[in-house]
Design an enzyme around this catalytic site. Structure first.
Site, PDB file in Angstrom:
ATOM      1  CG  ASP A 226     -28.795  12.763 -50.805  1.00 35.90           C
ATOM      2  OD1 ASP A 226     -29.137  12.746 -52.006  1.00 35.90           O
ATOM      3  OD2 ASP A 226     -29.466  12.228 -49.907  1.00 35.90           O
TER       4      ASP A 226
ATOM      5  NE  ARG B 267     -32.286   8.054 -43.866  1.00 41.66           N
ATOM      6  CZ  ARG B 267     -31.517   8.036 -44.959  1.00 41.66           C
ATOM      7  NH1 ARG B 267     -30.537   8.921 -45.087  1.00 41.66           N
ATOM      8  NH2 ARG B 267     -31.706   7.141 -45.896  1.00 41.66           N
TER       9      ARG B 267
ATOM     10  CD  GLU C  73     -28.588  13.935 -46.621  1.00 42.49           C
ATOM     11  OE1 GLU C  73     -28.140  12.894 -47.124  1.00 42.49           O
ATOM     12  OE2 GLU C  73     -29.714  13.980 -46.082  1.00 42.49           O
TER      13      GLU C  73
ATOM     14  CG  HIS D  56     -33.612   6.787 -49.217  1.00 41.97           C
ATOM     15  ND1 HIS D  56     -34.229   7.429 -50.261  1.00 41.97           N
ATOM     16  CD2 HIS D  56     -32.680   7.659 -48.765  1.00 41.97           C
ATOM     17  CE1 HIS D  56     -33.689   8.623 -50.446  1.00 41.97           C
ATOM     18  NE2 HIS D  56     -32.744   8.800 -49.542  1.00 41.97           N
TER      19      HIS D  56
ATOM     20  CG  ASP E 243     -44.750  10.086 -28.233  1.00 44.84           C
ATOM     21  OD1 ASP E 243     -43.877  10.506 -27.452  1.00 44.84           O
ATOM     22  OD2 ASP E 243     -45.721  10.775 -28.605  1.00 44.84           O
TER      23      ASP E 243
END
Ligand code: 3PY
Ligand code: MG
Length: 266
Positions: free
Chosen positions: A173, A71, A147, A46, A85
């Site tokens: 959520d 995230r 969620e 988001h 990485d």
């Protein structure tokens, strides 16, 4: 390899705090990195940015004592490997709904024989150290987000996935999935019960449990409940709230007498 102090603390049962980057700015990531959070998460789901912003954000976080987490926007194997990485020490993955989702997440986070992470640790080596490959499977933290209703239904299966460190609750959520409104995780009984259930099952499986919180006050409640990672809102809301408070102060009558200047404003 540099230790993942977030994971160490969570495994020791310490309730850690997590910051949340929404802006795609290396400068604001650096500010959060120095703010005292045990970890700071770069939110590609988001947050308003993509991988080109993530790299300098992780570089900025490297210069701070916090543990850098990403995230990802989805359970995307290639992207998970890419941000690892780039030096991420952990992955929070949205909407892990079943065992296959959890296994897919673990496979992307772990080198063979545990998983199928491709070799090319790039910044992982710079940040983690020359022996990165020998310890990365143990140090990287992999958290699957619970969620959805499907995630709750398959919770025990998900929690039993080898290599998955734990779960992370997205309360907004989750609330929508339960037919409640976002932001009602402390007031709607359906949300309260579901969150208590997820925490209890995670603890029964001896897995880690984190949760997104709307504020530090909510974070204190969640830590007391037993969550070992509490995210304290995100930088977009810090800016909104602080900017509004400054505007409101400036539009008030000034206080009587001299105003103590406690800081330079920086
Ligand atoms: C949620 O509350 O659903 C989240 O994913 C937190 O960002
Ligand atoms: Mg969510």
């Amino acid at each position: 390899m540099r230790k993942n102090t977030l994971k160490e603390k969570m495994l020791a049962g310490v309730g850690t705090t997590n910051g949340w980057c929404a802006f795609g700015s290396s400068y604001s990531a650096e500010i959060l990195g120095h703010a005292g959070f045990d970890s700071v998460t770069v939110d590609m789901q988001h947050g308003m940015f993509d991988f080109n912003a993530v790299l300098p954000m992780l570089q900025a976080l490297s210069a701070t004592p916090t543990t850098p987490i990403v995230r990802v926007p989805w359970n995307d194997t290639a992207l998970i490997m890419h941000v690892l990485d780039a030096g991420a020490y952990g992955i929070i993955c949205p909407m892990v709904n079943n065992r296959a989702d959890a296994e897919r997440l673990v496979a992307a986070c772990r080198y063979a024989p545990v998983g199928m992470r491709s070799y090319g640790p790039a910044r992982g080596l710079l940040y983690g150290g020359a022996d990165y490959f020998d310890h990365a499977n143990d140090e990287i933290i992999a958290l699957g987000m619970i969620e959805t209703l499907e995630g709750i239904k398959n919770l025990d299966d998900i929690l039993a996935t080898p290599g998955l460190d734990g779960v992370y609750i997205g309360p907004n959520d989750l609330a929508l999935a339960l037919g409640a409104r976002a932001g009602t995780d402390l007031t709607d009984k359906r949300c309260i019960d579901a969150i208590a259930h997820i925490l209890a099952r995670a603890q029964a499986h001896k897995k880690l449990a984190g949760i997104f919180c709307a504020s530090g006050d909510v974070g204190a409640i969640r830590r007391k409940q037993g969550f070992t990672m509490v995210t304290l809102s995100h930088e977009g809301s810090y800016l909104t709230q602080t900017a509004k408070a400054h505007v409101a102060s400036a539009l008030r009558e000034p206080p009587e007498g001299s105003v103590p200047v406690a800081s330079t404003g920086y």
